[in-house]
Design a protein around this motif. Structure first.
Motif, PDB file in Angstrom:
ATOM      1  N   ALA A 129       0.861  -1.181   0.000  1.00 31.85           N
ATOM      2  CA  ALA A 129       0.000   0.000   0.000  1.00 31.85           C
ATOM      3  C   ALA A 129       0.896   1.228   0.000  1.00 31.85           C
ATOM      4  N   ASN A 130       0.531   2.217  -0.822  1.00 29.92           N
ATOM      5  CA  ASN A 130       1.313   3.461  -0.815  1.00 29.92           C
ATOM      6  C   ASN A 130       0.406   4.661  -1.043  1.00 29.92           C
ATOM      7  N   ARG A 131       0.892   5.805  -0.577  1.00 26.61           N
ATOM      8  CA  ARG A 131       0.115   7.037  -0.742  1.00 26.61           C
ATOM      9  C   ARG A 131       0.326   7.651  -2.115  1.00 26.61           C
ATOM     10  N   ARG A 132       1.598   7.661  -2.570  1.00 33.48           N
ATOM     11  CA  ARG A 132       1.908   8.338  -3.824  1.00 33.48           C
ATOM     12  C   ARG A 132       2.932   7.588  -4.673  1.00 33.48           C
ATOM     13  N   GLY A 133       4.036   7.150  -4.053  1.00 35.56           N
ATOM     14  CA  GLY A 133       5.084   6.464  -4.796  1.00 35.56           C
ATOM     15  C   GLY A 133       5.906   5.581  -3.882  1.00 35.56           C
ATOM     16  N   GLY A 134       6.811   4.795  -4.488  1.00 39.74           N
ATOM     17  CA  GLY A 134       7.712   3.945  -3.726  1.00 39.74           C
ATOM     18  C   GLY A 134       7.280   2.501  -3.634  1.00 39.74           C
ATOM     19  N   ALA A 135       6.055   2.188  -4.081  1.00 42.01           N
ATOM     20  CA  ALA A 135       5.538   0.826  -3.947  1.00 42.01           C
ATOM     21  C   ALA A 135       6.362  -0.182  -4.736  1.00 42.01           C
ATOM     22  N   ALA A 136       6.817   0.213  -5.920  1.00 42.42           N
ATOM     23  CA  ALA A 136       7.593  -0.726  -6.744  1.00 42.42           C
ATOM     24  C   ALA A 136       8.879  -1.135  -6.040  1.00 42.42           C
ATOM     25  N   ASN A 137       9.471  -0.202  -5.300  1.00 40.98           N
ATOM     26  CA  ASN A 137      10.698  -0.512  -4.571  1.00 40.98           C
ATOM     27  C   ASN A 137      10.426  -1.466  -3.411  1.00 40.98           C
ATOM     28  N   VAL A 138       9.285  -1.283  -2.732  1.00 41.98           N
ATOM     29  CA  VAL A 138       8.920  -2.179  -1.638  1.00 41.98           C
ATOM     30  C   VAL A 138       8.710  -3.592  -2.181  1.00 41.98           C
ATOM     31  N   MET A 139       7.982  -3.701  -3.294  1.00 39.92           N
ATOM     32  CA  MET A 139       7.767  -5.001  -3.921  1.00 39.92           C
ATOM     33  C   MET A 139       9.096  -5.661  -4.278  1.00 39.92           C
ATOM     34  N   ASP A 140       9.976  -4.868  -4.851  1.00 32.58           N
ATOM     35  CA  ASP A 140      11.285  -5.378  -5.262  1.00 32.58           C
ATOM     36  C   ASP A 140      12.062  -5.900  -4.062  1.00 32.58           C
ATOM     37  N   SER A 141      12.054  -5.157  -2.975  1.00 35.05           N
ATOM     38  CA  SER A 141      12.784  -5.558  -1.769  1.00 35.05           C
ATOM     39  C   SER A 141      12.255  -6.874  -1.203  1.00 35.05           C
ATOM     40  N   ILE A 142      10.934  -6.997  -1.146  1.00 34.08           N
ATOM     41  CA  ILE A 142      10.331  -8.228  -0.631  1.00 34.08           C
ATOM     42  C   ILE A 142      10.622  -9.400  -1.563  1.00 34.08           C
TER      43      ILE A 142
END
Length: 207
Positions: A129-142
């Motif tokens: 879940a994200n407010r605006r950006g950064g979700a792709a990086n979280v997915m990548d890290s996981i």
């Protein structure tokens, strides 16, 4: 087909119970439950957990446990070992996962690798879940942990994230909801397909 023994777990790394991450995880679990597969939602966000101590006791003892028994992580590792599918969810904190989710990944990943790749051939999915950006990086890290653990990472209609700030905001993200539904359906199909074809999950003893 007998679905007995099949299980998918979703682990919520958000400290905000009832928030957008939890909402998305439940949407993924719905079609899995409907397929007759046992599901469980586990809360780690907001719990007092700490990161890996780099003590390497998991490599020395090879008992499928982390040496730190002072928090909930060993109990979660046990559930991860038994599950056919592991879905890890996190909100986006400074373009990455929460500290609780990072602690779980570092410690469970190390235990799994040091004990003969306990997560091998299990299904792994990241939900964000994200407010605006950064979700792709979280997915990548996981996904790094999944891919380094010999796991199977399914795709869906888009990236597995939803947009929202306040509780329930992601319910208005129709594209995300469609994605989560498709992801859950794909995970259910994969669990059953692997079982039907006798694909053994190493160390689990199940086919």
């Amino acid at each position: 087909m007998n679905n007995e023994g099949m299980k998918a777990i979703a682990i919520n790394g958000s400290p905000r119970k009832g928030g957008n991450t939890e909402f998305l995880l439940k949407k993924v679990l719905e079609p899995i439950t409907e397929a007759g597969i046992k599901t469980e939602l586990i809360q780690i966000g907001g719990r007092e957990v700490r990161g890996c101590l780099a003590c390497f006791q998991c490599w020395k003892k090879k008992n499928s446990r982390c040496s730190n028994n002072k928090d909930i992580i060993n109990k979660i590792i046990e559930k991860m070992i038994e599950a056919d599918a592991i879905i890890l969810g996190s909100p986006t904190y400074f373009a990455d996962m929460t500290s609780e989710m990072k602690a779980l990944i570092d410690r469970s990943g190390m235990v799994a690798r040091s004990n003969g790749f306990l997560f091998s051939r299990k299904i792994g999915s990241a939900v964000v879940a994200n407010r605006r950006g950064g979700a792709a990086n979280v997915m990548d890290s996981i996904n790094h942990m999944f891919l380094m653990s010999k796991m199977i990472v399914p795709g869906s209609t888009y990236w597995n994230f939803g947009v929202g700030l306040e509780k329930g905001d992601v319910a208005n993200d129709t594209e995300a909801l469609e994605n989560m539904k498709d992801l859950g359906e794909t995970i259910a199909w994969l669990i059953k397909t692997l079982a039907t074809n006798g694909i053994k999950q190493e160390k689990s003893g199940r086919k």
